[in-house]
Design a protein around this motif. Sequence first.
Motif, mmCIF file in Angstrom:
data_model
loop_
_atom_site.group_PDB
_atom_site.id
_atom_site.type_symbol
_atom_site.label_atom_id
_atom_site.label_comp_id
_atom_site.label_asym_id
_atom_site.label_seq_id
_atom_site.Cartn_x
_atom_site.Cartn_y
_atom_site.Cartn_z
ATOM 1 N N VAL A 162 -19.815 52.399 59.156
ATOM 2 C CA VAL A 162 -19.022 53.220 59.876
ATOM 3 C C VAL A 162 -20.001 53.574 61.363
ATOM 4 N N LEU A 163 -21.062 53.018 61.329
ATOM 5 C CA LEU A 163 -21.998 53.232 62.525
ATOM 6 C C LEU A 163 -21.677 52.455 63.384
ATOM 7 N N ARG A 164 -20.877 53.016 64.777
ATOM 8 C CA ARG A 164 -20.701 52.259 65.938
ATOM 9 C C ARG A 164 -20.833 53.154 67.176
ATOM 10 N N PRO A 165 -21.056 52.603 68.189
ATOM 11 C CA PRO A 165 -20.943 53.449 69.401
ATOM 12 C C PRO A 165 -19.639 54.258 69.450
ATOM 13 N N GLY A 166 -19.846 55.340 69.812
ATOM 14 C CA GLY A 166 -18.518 56.332 70.229
ATOM 15 C C GLY A 166 -18.402 57.341 68.601
ATOM 16 N N GLU A 171 -19.607 62.383 61.421
ATOM 17 C CA GLU A 171 -18.920 61.510 60.899
ATOM 18 C C GLU A 171 -19.442 60.543 59.897
ATOM 19 N N VAL A 172 -20.663 59.779 60.537
ATOM 20 C CA VAL A 172 -21.513 58.973 59.553
ATOM 21 C C VAL A 172 -21.990 59.452 58.327
ATOM 22 N N ILE A 212 -22.662 58.570 69.051
ATOM 23 C CA ILE A 212 -23.578 57.677 68.963
ATOM 24 C C ILE A 212 -23.392 56.883 70.182
ATOM 25 N N ALA A 213 -24.608 56.712 71.361
ATOM 26 C CA ALA A 213 -24.259 55.976 72.392
ATOM 27 C C ALA A 213 -25.179 54.572 72.186
ATOM 28 N N PRO A 214 -24.604 53.431 72.782
ATOM 29 C CA PRO A 214 -25.344 52.239 72.965
ATOM 30 C C PRO A 214 -26.705 52.526 73.652
ATOM 31 N N GLY A 215 -27.861 51.483 73.150
ATOM 32 C CA GLY A 215 -28.992 51.424 74.117
ATOM 33 C C GLY A 215 -29.993 52.666 73.165
ATOM 34 N N GLY A 216 -29.911 52.693 72.110
ATOM 35 C CA GLY A 216 -30.916 53.636 71.661
ATOM 36 C C GLY A 216 -31.002 53.625 69.998
ATOM 37 N N PHE A 217 -31.847 54.307 69.421
ATOM 38 C CA PHE A 217 -31.989 54.140 67.895
ATOM 39 C C PHE A 217 -31.169 55.046 67.091
ATOM 40 N N THR A 234 -35.286 56.448 54.266
ATOM 41 C CA THR A 234 -35.017 56.425 55.723
ATOM 42 C C THR A 234 -34.764 54.994 56.153
ATOM 43 N N ARG A 235 -33.541 54.932 57.115
ATOM 44 C CA ARG A 235 -33.718 53.406 57.759
ATOM 45 C C ARG A 235 -33.449 53.792 59.307
ATOM 46 N N THR A 236 -33.532 53.068 60.227
ATOM 47 C CA THR A 236 -33.494 53.259 61.600
ATOM 48 C C THR A 236 -32.941 51.953 62.090
ATOM 49 N N VAL A 237 -31.604 52.012 62.721
ATOM 50 C CA VAL A 237 -31.107 50.763 63.377
ATOM 51 C C VAL A 237 -30.869 51.254 64.849
ATOM 52 N N TRP A 238 -30.663 50.199 65.636
ATOM 53 C CA TRP A 238 -30.615 50.029 67.045
ATOM 54 C C TRP A 238 -29.089 49.735 67.155
#
Length: 366
Positions: A162-166, A171-172, A212-217, A234-238
């Motif tokens: 479900v993690l997407r820009p916008g 919601e996630v 969630i905006a593009p260009g960040g973690f 914990t996990r971190t995604v770009w």
Amino acid sequence: MNFPGRQKKLREHLVTTQFDALLISHLPNIRYLCGFTGSAGLLLVAEAGSVFFTDVRYDTQAREEVKGAKVIIARKMLSNALAEWLGASRTRSKGWTIGIEAEHLTVAERKRLADLLPSGQRLRNAPALVELVRMVKDDDEMDRIRAAVRLGATLFDRALEVLRPGVRETEVAAEMEYAARRAGAEEMSFPTIIASGARSALPHGRASEQSIAPGGFVVCDFGVILAGYCSDQTRTVWVGAASGASSKEAREAYDAVLEAQQAAIAAVRPGISVGEVDAAARKVLRKAGLGRYFTHSTGHGVGLEIHEAPRVAAGQKEVLQPGMVITIEPGVYFPGKWGVRIEDMVAVRENGCEVLTPTGKNFLTV
Ligand code: ZN
Ligand code: ZN
């Protein structure tokens, strides 16, 4: 669960301390020692046996759950019932010094109890003895922890769907928490952290209304409670394409955090202090020039509570023993920009450690 065995271990500590009995008021400690899962109780552990006090709401439940202790249902307040029990026999508790859990009893509760106690009995602050016993998990606990970690890890798979820009952070989090409950989790072990963009630089950035905006973690820190035991991961995604100067810097920070996390995991074994484990992570980040951005401790114990002993932090002297379960979660945070954290749960084993969290740790983009 071997409740009488756990109480026996605590009694061994009674012998070496100045207490005739210990009054356990912290609910996770009560659950650990006698199995009671309700929200009101007092457990008195003495040499001759244990007595558990609860109120009428828990009459049936206490009789079903409590093992290794006599159950007394209080008609008034629990402290009154305890004082009555202590005063009921002249020889039962004559001249007793009762150890209380100073970390968990409020000043007001302590005073009320002291006022009610029969004369000749004293309350004294006891050290965190149950927490000490709880640090080393038995086989039943390890089974439950493994199950909680496995279930918890599936939430990250859901997050990736479900993690997407916008998409908003909440919601996630909602999708992950719904999946957790569907899979049988009792509840989340803490409010789910989905922190994107500049919010990823907040080590405890709970999911917000932010899109969630593009260009960040995005830092995703989450856990479930299953059969009483917590998971923590914990996990971190770009977000967006990983190209350009900013993503190169992000990639380097990610790799350094991962390397620090692996160095700390490699250091985990019986006989080493938790301070040394912390130092192993810190050393890698310092070498990468990121030492001052690693602002929190490396980890903590996990079990019936999401944060329990030992603290895996700089200078801490607690020595690891087989059966301890801790997190390893270094991170770096650039205020106003972004942050990265990677967290696994590990169990200390005779010959080193076992990473319980099954999720991969490669740099991911969504
Ligand atoms: Zn966490
Ligand atoms: Zn943690």
